[in-house]
Design a protein around this motif. Structure first.
Motif, PDB file in Angstrom:
ATOM      1  N   GLY A 435       7.274  -0.915   5.571  1.00 25.34           N
ATOM      2  CA  GLY A 435       6.036  -1.105   5.729  1.00 25.34           C
ATOM      3  C   GLY A 435       5.166  -0.389   4.482  1.00 25.34           C
ATOM      4  O   GLY A 435       4.135  -0.965   4.232  1.00 25.34           O
ATOM      5  N   GLN A 436       5.791   0.847   4.248  1.00 25.38           N
ATOM      6  CA  GLN A 436       5.044   1.554   2.978  1.00 25.38           C
ATOM      7  C   GLN A 436       5.196   0.863   1.895  1.00 25.38           C
ATOM      8  O   GLN A 436       3.993   0.913   1.333  1.00 25.38           O
ATOM      9  CB  GLN A 436       5.673   3.120   3.129  1.00 25.38           C
ATOM     10  N   THR A 437       6.146   0.365   1.427  1.00 25.18           N
ATOM     11  CA  THR A 437       6.159  -0.442   0.301  1.00 25.18           C
ATOM     12  C   THR A 437       5.457  -1.647   0.159  1.00 25.18           C
ATOM     13  O   THR A 437       4.586  -1.880  -0.661  1.00 25.18           O
ATOM     14  CB  THR A 437       7.655  -0.911  -0.054  1.00 25.18           C
ATOM     15  N   ARG A 438       5.275  -2.143   1.343  1.00 26.67           N
ATOM     16  CA  ARG A 438       4.568  -3.506   1.498  1.00 26.67           C
ATOM     17  C   ARG A 438       3.300  -3.255   1.387  1.00 26.67           C
ATOM     18  O   ARG A 438       2.483  -3.928   0.696  1.00 26.67           O
ATOM     19  CB  ARG A 438       4.885  -4.276   2.703  1.00 26.67           C
ATOM     20  N   GLU A 439       2.694  -2.008   2.149  1.00 26.32           N
ATOM     21  CA  GLU A 439       1.313  -1.967   1.959  1.00 26.32           C
ATOM     22  C   GLU A 439       0.817  -1.292   0.443  1.00 26.32           C
ATOM     23  O   GLU A 439      -0.471  -1.741  -0.049  1.00 26.32           O
ATOM     24  CB  GLU A 439       0.939  -0.520   2.834  1.00 26.32           C
ATOM     25  N   ALA A 440       1.759  -0.578  -0.272  1.00 28.67           N
ATOM     26  CA  ALA A 440       1.489  -0.187  -1.398  1.00 28.67           C
ATOM     27  C   ALA A 440       1.446  -1.596  -2.511  1.00 28.67           C
ATOM     28  O   ALA A 440       0.463  -1.662  -3.211  1.00 28.67           O
ATOM     29  CB  ALA A 440       2.557   0.781  -2.250  1.00 28.67           C
ATOM     30  N   LEU A 441       2.288  -2.370  -2.174  1.00 27.10           N
ATOM     31  CA  LEU A 441       2.249  -3.695  -3.069  1.00 27.10           C
ATOM     32  C   LEU A 441       0.923  -4.628  -2.768  1.00 27.10           C
ATOM     33  O   LEU A 441       0.567  -5.003  -3.726  1.00 27.10           O
ATOM     34  CB  LEU A 441       3.549  -4.453  -2.670  1.00 27.10           C
ATOM     35  N   ARG A 442       0.708  -4.331  -1.717  1.00 31.46           N
ATOM     36  CA  ARG A 442      -0.745  -5.328  -1.172  1.00 31.46           C
ATOM     37  C   ARG A 442      -1.938  -4.731  -2.064  1.00 31.46           C
ATOM     38  O   ARG A 442      -2.650  -5.179  -2.520  1.00 31.46           O
ATOM     39  CB  ARG A 442      -1.057  -5.120   0.489  1.00 31.46           C
ATOM     40  N   ASN A 443      -2.001  -3.259  -1.935  1.00 31.16           N
ATOM     41  CA  ASN A 443      -3.085  -2.614  -2.612  1.00 31.16           C
ATOM     42  C   ASN A 443      -3.198  -2.988  -4.212  1.00 31.16           C
ATOM     43  O   ASN A 443      -4.062  -3.077  -4.661  1.00 31.16           O
ATOM     44  CB  ASN A 443      -2.912  -1.157  -2.287  1.00 31.16           C
ATOM     45  N   ALA A 452      -3.374 -10.643  -1.677  1.00 26.58           N
ATOM     46  CA  ALA A 452      -2.436  -9.284  -1.450  1.00 26.58           C
ATOM     47  C   ALA A 452      -1.486  -9.680   0.017  1.00 26.58           C
ATOM     48  O   ALA A 452      -1.722  -8.960   0.586  1.00 26.58           O
ATOM     49  CB  ALA A 452      -3.612  -8.278  -1.237  1.00 26.58           C
ATOM     50  N   ASP A 453      -0.368 -10.417  -0.380  1.00 24.66           N
ATOM     51  CA  ASP A 453       0.451 -10.592   0.637  1.00 24.66           C
ATOM     52  C   ASP A 453       1.620  -9.942   0.449  1.00 24.66           C
ATOM     53  O   ASP A 453       2.359  -9.964   1.716  1.00 24.66           O
ATOM     54  CB  ASP A 453       0.674 -12.197   0.512  1.00 24.66           C
ATOM     55  N   GLY A 454       1.656  -8.905  -0.122  1.00 23.93           N
ATOM     56  CA  GLY A 454       2.902  -7.668  -0.048  1.00 23.93           C
ATOM     57  C   GLY A 454       4.236  -8.696  -0.169  1.00 23.93           C
ATOM     58  O   GLY A 454       5.268  -8.032   0.101  1.00 23.93           O
ATOM     59  N   PHE A 455       4.220  -9.596  -0.753  1.00 25.87           N
ATOM     60  CA  PHE A 455       5.614 -10.375  -1.065  1.00 25.87           C
ATOM     61  C   PHE A 455       6.114  -9.953  -2.901  1.00 25.87           C
ATOM     62  O   PHE A 455       5.266 -10.107  -3.609  1.00 25.87           O
ATOM     63  CB  PHE A 455       5.366 -11.765  -0.925  1.00 25.87           C
ATOM     64  N   ALA A 456       7.033  -9.544  -2.755  1.00 20.89           N
ATOM     65  CA  ALA A 456       7.467  -8.705  -4.010  1.00 20.89           C
ATOM     66  C   ALA A 456       8.354 -10.103  -4.769  1.00 20.89           C
ATOM     67  O   ALA A 456       9.355 -10.366  -4.125  1.00 20.89           O
ATOM     68  CB  ALA A 456       8.660  -7.728  -3.758  1.00 20.89           C
ATOM     69  N   THR A 457       7.868 -10.301  -5.971  1.00 25.78           N
ATOM     70  CA  THR A 457       8.356 -11.442  -6.536  1.00 25.78           C
ATOM     71  C   THR A 457       8.857 -10.732  -7.962  1.00 25.78           C
ATOM     72  O   THR A 457       8.240  -9.710  -8.532  1.00 25.78           O
ATOM     73  CB  THR A 457       7.640 -12.733  -6.754  1.00 25.78           C
ATOM     74  N   SER A 458       9.315 -11.557  -8.864  1.00 26.25           N
ATOM     75  CA  SER A 458       9.645 -11.288  -9.993  1.00 26.25           C
ATOM     76  C   SER A 458       8.218 -11.217 -11.066  1.00 26.25           C
ATOM     77  O   SER A 458       8.310 -10.377 -12.052  1.00 26.25           O
ATOM     78  CB  SER A 458      10.775 -12.046 -10.806  1.00 26.25           C
TER      79      SER A 458
END
Length: 467
Positions: A435-443, A452-458
Motif C-alpha cells: 500500500g505504501q508503494t502504491r500510494e507513492a506511485l499514485r502521487n 494516478a492508478d498506482g499501477f507499476a508499468t515499464s
C-alpha cells in the motif's frame, strides 16, 4: 486463518498460500517466492498492488517451491536480517531443540493435554531447518494478476469444482441452511487452496510448528500453533498422519492453521470428531463457519465488475474510500453488461488491480470477508470470480492489459528507490510492492499528469528514470 491484527493476518496468508505457490509453479513452470503466515506467501509481490513485506500491514515473501525431494537448509543467514535468523543463531537454537520442546510441557498441561499424549506426540521430533530458508525467502519472480487468474480459474478446475458440488450436494445443502454461506464460495476456496484435495502439502504439522516455535523470528506465534496442534491430537479430532500440510502448519483441503481449527472447526455429521481433512461434511461446514464468523452476509455478492469512465480520478480507488452504488453511478461507473446495480444502500470500494488499463471492481462486505481468510486482493478476486463461474456466470467482460510486462524484482527495487529519491516514498526499498508503494506511485503519477492508478508499468519506470 489467524486473525488478531494485521501482522497475524499476514501470517495466516502465508500459511495457506505456500501451497498455492507450489501449485502455480507446477502448472506454469516458473519459480515463485513465498508468504508470512506460513505458507508465508507467494501472493506477496504477485502483482502490482498486492500487500507485501516492507509496507505496513503486508505479508512476508512467498516460499520457493521445491524442485523434487527434501532440500537441506542452506546454512546461510536469513534475508530478513533478524538476529534470530543468523546462521549462528539458527544452529544454536537447533542444538537446544529437544529442551525447547520439553520446556513446553507446562503450557501443554494447562491446555489439558495429558502427559502420555505429550510424550507420545513429541517423541522423535527433530527440527526441519529447511523451513528457515522458506521463512526468509525473497521473491524474485512475479505473475500478473491476469496470469494468476488464468491459472487458478481454469476450465479443468471449474469442471472438477462442478463435480465436487454435485457429489457433495447434500453436505453443501446442509451447510447453506446452517450457516447461510454461499456453497460456491466454499467450493472455490476448496479448489484454489488445494485443487480439491490433490495438493494439500506433505510436511508434518507437528514438526513444522515445533521447528518454528523453537527456532527463528516468529517463535511466540508458532508456539501457540504447535500447542494447538497437540490439542487437536489430544482431543482425537485428527490422527498425526492427517496433520500434514504446508511448512508453516496449514493443513487440510481448505488450509486451516491449528489455532483456526480450534475456533472454526465443527463436527457436522455428529460422529464426535472434527475432521477437516478426510470428512467432506466437516470440511465444508467448518470452512463456512469460518466465513460466517468473519462476517459473511447471506444472499449478497462479493462484488461487481465495473467500467470506469474516461478521466476517472483513480485516487478514489482505495479500500478506505467507500460509497453507495448510487454515488458510484453518479461518478460514471457502470456494469459492463448493462445490468443495474442492486438496490442497496450497502457501500462498496473500488479496486482497479490493473490500473486505468484494466477492469474495475466494486467490492462489498463479502470481499472483505474473503480477505480475512487470506489478506491478498489477488486471492480474494480469484475466489470471488471462481465462485461466480461455478455458479454459471460469465468470464470478466473487459480485457486485461496483457501486453504489459511484469517488472522484475530489480526493476521494482529501482522504482521504489527513484520514488524515494524524489520524495514520494518514505519506506525502505525492498522490491516488494504494498500500500505504501502504491500510494507513492499514485502521487508521482498525479504530479506528471498521468492517471494516478498506482499501477507499476515499464513506462512509469522510464518516466521516473527521466526525471
Amino acid at each position: 486463518m489467524v486473525r488478531r491484527n494485521e501482522f497475524l493476518a499476514a501470517l495466516k496468508a502465508g500459511a495457506r498460500t505456500a501451497l498455492v505457490t507450489t501449485a502455480l509453479a507446477a502448472v506454469s513452470g516458473s519459480a515463485s517466492a513465498q508468504s508470512g503466515g506460513g505458507p508465508l506467501n507467494f501472493l506477496d509481490g504477485l502483482f502490482t498492488g498486492t500487500l507485501t513485506k516492507g509496507d505496513p500491514g503486508a505479508s512476508t515473501p512467498a516460499q520457493t517451491p521445491s524442485t523434487g525431494g527434501p532440500q537441506p537448509w542452506s546454512g546461510e543467514d536469513g534475508a530478513s536480517g533478524h538476529p534470530l535468523m543468523t546462521a549462528a543463531a539458527i544452529r544454536e537454537a537447533a542444538g537446544n531443540f529437544d529442551a525447547c520442546v520439553a520446556g513446553m510441557w507446562p503450557d501443554a498441561a494447562r491446555r489439558n493435554i495429558t502427559q502420555d499424549n505429550f510424550q507420545r506426540f513429541t517423541a522423535g521430533l527433530s527440527p526441519d531447518l529447511r523451513i528457515m530458508d522458506l521463512l526468509d525467502a525473497q521473491p524474485e519472480f512475479t505473475k500478473s494478476i491476469w496470469d494468476y487468474l488464468d491459472i487458478l480459474v481454469s476450465d479443468a478446475r471449474m469442471a472438477k469444482g462442478r463435480e465436487v458440488l454435485a457429489k457433495y450436494k447434500a453436505q453443501f445443502d446442509a451447510t447453506e441452511r446452517a450457516y447461510g454461506v454461499d456453497r460456491y464460495i466454499v467450493a472455490a476456496i476448496w479448489g484454489i487452496e488445494s485443487n480439491y484435495s490433490t495438493q494439500i502439502g506433505d510436511r508434518s504439522v507437528l514438526q513444522s510448528t515445533a521447528t518454528l516455535a523453537c527456532i527463528g523470528r516468529r517463535q511466540a506465534y508458532f508456539k501457540d500453533e504447535f500447542l494447538s496442534a497437540l490439542e487437536i491430537l489430544n482431543r482425537g479430532d485428527l490422527r498425526p498422519e492427517q496433520l500434514r500440510g504446508s511448512w508453516a502448519g496449514a493443513f487440510g483441503p481448505t488450509q486451516f492453521m491449528p489455532t483456526a481449527f480450534k475456533r472454526f472447526a465443527v463436527d457436522a455429521d455428529g460422529d464426535g470428531r472434527r475432521d477437516v481433512v478426510d470428512n467432506p461434511a466437516d470440511l465444508i461446514a467448518s470452512t463456512a463457519n469460518n466465513l460466517k464468523k468473519d462476517g459473511w452476509q447471506s444472499g449478497q455478492s462479493w462484488g461487481y465488475e465495473v467500467v470506469l469512465p474516461q478521466g476517472f480520478n483513480f485516487m478514489l480507488a482505495d479500500r478506505a474510500k467507500t460509497m453507495s452504488f448510487g454515488q458510484w453511478e453518479q461518478l460514471g461507473l457502470r456494469r459492463p453488461n448493462g445490468q443495474p446495480f442492486p438496490a442497496s444502500a450497502e457501500k462498496a470500494y473500488l479496486l482497479a488491480p490493473a490500473g486505468a488499463q484494466g477492469p474495475g471492481f466494486l467490492m462489498l462486505q463479502n470481499f472483505r470477508v474473503i480477505m480475512k481468510y487470506n489478506p491478498a486482493e489477488a486471492y480474494a478476486l480469484a475466489i470471488g470470480h471462481f465462485a461466480d463461474r461455478l455458479r454459471g456466470g460469465p468470464p470478466f467482460v473487459q480485457a486485461w492489459p496483457r501486453e504489459e510486462r511484469t517488472l522484475s524484482r530489480a526493476e521494482r527495487l529501482e522504482l521504489q528507490q527513484l520514488l524515494a529519491e524524489r520524495g514520494f516514498y518514505r519506506g525502505t526499498p525492498d522490491g516488494q510492492f504494498g500500500g505504501q508503494t502504491r500510494e507513492a506511485l499514485r502521487n508521482f503519477q498525479a504530479s506528471i499528469g498521468a492517471p494516478a492508478d498506482g499501477f507499476a508499468t515499464s513506462d512509469v519506470l522510464e518516466r521516473l528514470r527521466a526525471r
